[in-house]
Design a protein around this motif. Structure first.
Motif, mmCIF file in Angstrom:
data_model
loop_
_atom_site.group_PDB
_atom_site.id
_atom_site.type_symbol
_atom_site.label_atom_id
_atom_site.label_comp_id
_atom_site.label_asym_id
_atom_site.label_seq_id
_atom_site.Cartn_x
_atom_site.Cartn_y
_atom_site.Cartn_z
ATOM 1 N N ALA A 81 -23.826 -10.172 -12.300
ATOM 2 C CA ALA A 81 -23.487 -9.230 -11.226
ATOM 3 C C ALA A 81 -24.788 -8.583 -10.770
ATOM 4 C CB ALA A 81 -22.518 -8.171 -11.734
ATOM 5 N N THR A 82 -24.941 -8.428 -9.458
ATOM 6 C CA THR A 82 -26.181 -7.882 -8.905
ATOM 7 C C THR A 82 -25.876 -6.690 -8.004
ATOM 8 O OG1 THR A 82 -26.169 -9.305 -6.953
ATOM 9 C CG2 THR A 82 -27.165 -10.204 -8.954
ATOM 10 N N GLN A 83 -26.950 -6.091 -7.464
ATOM 11 C CA GLN A 83 -26.808 -4.945 -6.568
ATOM 12 C C GLN A 83 -27.037 -5.321 -5.108
ATOM 13 O OE1 GLN A 83 -29.713 -2.411 -8.603
ATOM 14 N NE2 GLN A 83 -28.044 -1.158 -9.396
ATOM 15 N N GLY A 84 -27.306 -6.592 -4.854
ATOM 16 C CA GLY A 84 -27.520 -7.036 -3.485
ATOM 17 C C GLY A 84 -27.151 -8.490 -3.313
ATOM 18 N N ALA A 85 -27.097 -8.926 -2.064
ATOM 19 C CA ALA A 85 -26.616 -10.280 -1.761
ATOM 20 C C ALA A 85 -27.717 -11.330 -1.805
ATOM 21 C CB ALA A 85 -25.947 -10.292 -0.390
ATOM 22 N N THR A 86 -28.986 -10.935 -1.964
ATOM 23 C CA THR A 86 -30.088 -11.891 -2.004
ATOM 24 C C THR A 86 -30.882 -11.691 -3.288
ATOM 25 O OG1 THR A 86 -31.661 -10.436 -0.870
ATOM 26 C CG2 THR A 86 -30.231 -11.816 0.510
ATOM 27 N N TRP A 87 -31.733 -12.666 -3.590
ATOM 28 C CA TRP A 87 -32.574 -12.557 -4.775
ATOM 29 C C TRP A 87 -33.520 -11.360 -4.655
ATOM 30 C CZ3 TRP A 87 -33.667 -12.667 -9.496
ATOM 31 C CH2 TRP A 87 -34.955 -12.825 -10.017
ATOM 32 N N ALA A 88 -34.051 -11.129 -3.464
ATOM 33 C CA ALA A 88 -34.973 -10.016 -3.272
ATOM 34 C C ALA A 88 -34.286 -8.663 -3.375
ATOM 35 C CB ALA A 88 -35.671 -10.149 -1.915
ATOM 36 N N THR A 89 -32.989 -8.604 -3.083
ATOM 37 C CA THR A 89 -32.256 -7.326 -3.150
ATOM 38 C C THR A 89 -31.295 -7.277 -4.330
ATOM 39 O OG1 THR A 89 -30.496 -8.159 -1.688
ATOM 40 C CG2 THR A 89 -32.382 -7.093 -0.638
ATOM 41 N N SER A 90 -31.443 -8.207 -5.270
ATOM 42 C CA SER A 90 -30.481 -8.282 -6.383
ATOM 43 C C SER A 90 -30.553 -7.075 -7.307
ATOM 44 C CB SER A 90 -30.703 -9.562 -7.183
ATOM 45 O OG SER A 90 -32.031 -9.614 -7.676
ATOM 46 N N GLY A 91 -31.722 -6.444 -7.401
ATOM 47 C CA GLY A 91 -31.847 -5.228 -8.192
ATOM 48 C C GLY A 91 -31.518 -5.438 -9.659
ATOM 49 N N GLN A 92 -30.873 -4.438 -10.240
ATOM 50 C CA GLN A 92 -30.484 -4.521 -11.650
ATOM 51 C C GLN A 92 -29.320 -5.493 -11.809
ATOM 52 O OE1 GLN A 92 -32.034 -2.931 -14.244
ATOM 53 N NE2 GLN A 92 -30.737 -4.180 -15.564
ATOM 54 N N GLN A 93 -29.485 -6.480 -12.697
ATOM 55 C CA GLN A 93 -28.436 -7.477 -12.901
ATOM 56 C C GLN A 93 -27.696 -7.223 -14.217
ATOM 57 O OE1 GLN A 93 -29.100 -11.535 -12.011
ATOM 58 N NE2 GLN A 93 -30.705 -11.168 -10.500
ATOM 59 N N THR A 94 -26.434 -7.658 -14.227
ATOM 60 C CA THR A 94 -25.581 -7.509 -15.415
ATOM 61 C C THR A 94 -25.055 -8.876 -15.822
ATOM 62 O OG1 THR A 94 -24.892 -5.309 -14.675
ATOM 63 C CG2 THR A 94 -23.533 -6.373 -16.365
ATOM 64 N N PHE A 95 -25.246 -9.219 -17.083
ATOM 65 C CA PHE A 95 -24.789 -10.523 -17.580
ATOM 66 C C PHE A 95 -23.262 -10.551 -17.645
ATOM 67 C CE2 PHE A 95 -23.466 -13.148 -21.222
ATOM 68 C CZ PHE A 95 -23.980 -14.379 -20.834
ATOM 69 N N LEU A 96 -22.660 -11.630 -17.117
ATOM 70 C CA LEU A 96 -21.207 -11.774 -17.103
ATOM 71 C C LEU A 96 -20.714 -12.920 -17.990
ATOM 72 C CD1 LEU A 96 -20.513 -11.294 -13.269
ATOM 73 C CD2 LEU A 96 -20.388 -9.574 -15.088
ATOM 74 N N GLY A 97 -21.396 -14.050 -17.963
ATOM 75 C CA GLY A 97 -20.925 -15.195 -18.740
ATOM 76 C C GLY A 97 -21.933 -16.329 -18.711
ATOM 77 N N TRP A 98 -21.699 -17.347 -19.567
ATOM 78 C CA TRP A 98 -22.687 -18.406 -19.737
ATOM 79 C C TRP A 98 -21.997 -19.652 -20.268
ATOM 80 C CZ3 TRP A 98 -24.699 -20.094 -24.722
ATOM 81 C CH2 TRP A 98 -25.846 -20.901 -24.650
ATOM 82 N N ALA A 99 -22.490 -20.813 -19.846
ATOM 83 C CA ALA A 99 -22.007 -22.103 -20.358
ATOM 84 C C ALA A 99 -23.202 -23.029 -20.463
ATOM 85 C CB ALA A 99 -20.953 -22.693 -19.429
ATOM 86 N N THR A 100 -23.204 -23.899 -21.489
ATOM 87 C CA THR A 100 -24.328 -24.810 -21.686
ATOM 88 C C THR A 100 -23.838 -26.159 -22.184
ATOM 89 O OG1 THR A 100 -26.529 -25.021 -22.719
ATOM 90 C CG2 THR A 100 -24.742 -24.126 -24.074
ATOM 91 N N THR A 101 -24.641 -27.191 -21.988
ATOM 92 C CA THR A 101 -24.325 -28.533 -22.460
ATOM 93 C C THR A 101 -25.623 -29.269 -22.760
ATOM 94 O OG1 THR A 101 -23.094 -30.567 -21.970
ATOM 95 C CG2 THR A 101 -24.329 -29.575 -20.164
ATOM 96 N N THR A 102 -25.505 -30.350 -23.515
ATOM 97 C CA THR A 102 -26.657 -31.205 -23.824
ATOM 98 C C THR A 102 -26.366 -32.611 -23.304
ATOM 99 O OG1 THR A 102 -27.188 -29.930 -25.811
ATOM 100 C CG2 THR A 102 -28.122 -32.147 -25.644
ATOM 101 N N LEU A 103 -27.204 -33.072 -22.391
ATOM 102 C CA LEU A 103 -27.035 -34.402 -21.801
ATOM 103 C C LEU A 103 -27.983 -35.390 -22.493
ATOM 104 C CD1 LEU A 103 -26.885 -33.454 -17.999
ATOM 105 C CD2 LEU A 103 -24.984 -33.706 -19.615
ATOM 106 N N THR A 104 -27.487 -36.587 -22.692
ATOM 107 C CA THR A 104 -28.288 -37.663 -23.285
ATOM 108 C C THR A 104 -28.066 -38.947 -22.490
ATOM 109 O OG1 THR A 104 -26.543 -38.375 -24.803
ATOM 110 C CG2 THR A 104 -28.024 -36.606 -25.573
ATOM 111 N N ARG A 105 -28.743 -39.981 -22.928
ATOM 112 C CA ARG A 105 -28.574 -41.265 -22.257
ATOM 113 C C ARG A 105 -27.131 -41.750 -22.395
ATOM 114 N NH1 ARG A 105 -32.870 -46.291 -22.859
ATOM 115 N NH2 ARG A 105 -32.010 -47.602 -21.187
ATOM 116 N N GLU A 106 -26.487 -41.434 -23.520
ATOM 117 C CA GLU A 106 -25.093 -41.838 -23.731
ATOM 118 C C GLU A 106 -24.119 -40.835 -23.100
ATOM 119 O OE1 GLU A 106 -27.371 -41.535 -26.162
ATOM 120 O OE2 GLU A 106 -27.863 -43.677 -26.273
#
Length: 268
Positions: free
Chosen positions: A85-110
């Protein structure tokens, strides 16, 4: 002496060959594959279109990722998607950010394709989605995992794509005290009207009068007297008028006769 040397030459030759082969094979056995940076493509429309553009075309909590080209065998490529969550609609105006959620994966040749899902942690107002090629969660928990903050981002050099946008949150209404309603003024209840049939008791008489339908008719309770007063008028009962007149005359004659007899008696 020469005979000893000749006998030892085959043994030395065999030993040299063994050492040489081992020395040549050792680097190949421990060599690490050169994986380099993950050649990742992503899709925000369920796999209909794939891109590696640095700006996500739209906000999407479900992002599909895949390895492009032919991945190197034995290489692991970590890909993560963070929601803020940010304080503005652009990266330059995003201001203080708040972490909301996260997802990750590991890709391989298989395992070269997967889906990252943060639909349950999307920003309600202004926000940012960051897709980057490392399996770390940048949630501000410590100095090694800081939150993004313009102009610095923790995954600089590892970013694949990002989205900034959203709308301002509606202001929270200030609660106000409920108005106190005045207690309703009771409306006086009118006293029930006294029936005209109930008569007011005379002084010294009974305090309550019987109901009109419970009183005995006056004609039925009147006590006849022998005085020469005018006979009370009788209510019409449907009897013959001639009979009533005759009865009245007879009564008057009886009264007159009684009076004459009393007078004669006194004279004697």
């Amino acid at each position: 002496m020469h005979s000893h040397v000749r006998r030892g030459l085959p043994m030395l030759t065999a030993l040299g060959l063994t050492v040489g082969v081992t020395a040549l094979a050792a680097p190949a056995a421990h060599a690490e594959p050169d994986c380099g940076r993950a050649p990742v493509q992503y899709s925000v429309d369920g796999g209909a279109h794939w891109t590696n553009d640095a700006t996500m075309p739209a906000e999407s909590g479900s992002v599909q990722v895949r390895l492009a080209g032919v991945p190197t065998a034995g290489c692991d490529y970590h890909v993560s998607l963070g929601s803020y969550a940010t304080q503005g609609a652009t990266w330059a105006t995003s201001g203080q950010q708040t972490f909301l959620g996260w997802a990750t994966t590991t890709l391989t040749r298989e395992h070269y394709r997967d889906t990252l899902d943060v639909t349950g942690h999307l920003p309600r107002c202004y926000g940012e989605l960051a897709l980057y090629s490392v399996g770390e969660k940048y949630d501000g928990s410590d100095s090694d995992h800081p939150l993004p903050h313009y102009p610095d981002e923790p995954f600089s050099g590892l970013g694949i794509a990002s989205w900034n946008g959203g709308t301002a949150c509606a202001p929270t209404p200030t609660p106000t005290a409920a108005p106190t309603s005045a207690a309703p003024t009771p409306t006086p209840t009118a006293a029930p009207a006294t029936s005209a049939a109930v008569s007011t008791p005379p002084p010294g008489g009974p305090t309550a009068s019987p109901r009109a339908d419970q009183r005995t008719p006056a004609a039925a309770t009147a006590t006849p007297t022998a005085t020469a007063t005018a006979a009370p008028a009788l209510a019409a009962t449907g009897a013959d008028d001639g009979l009533l007149i005759a009865a009245g005359v007879a009564a008057a004659a009886l009264v007159a006769a009684g009076g004459a007899a009393a007078y004669v008696g006194r004279r004697r």
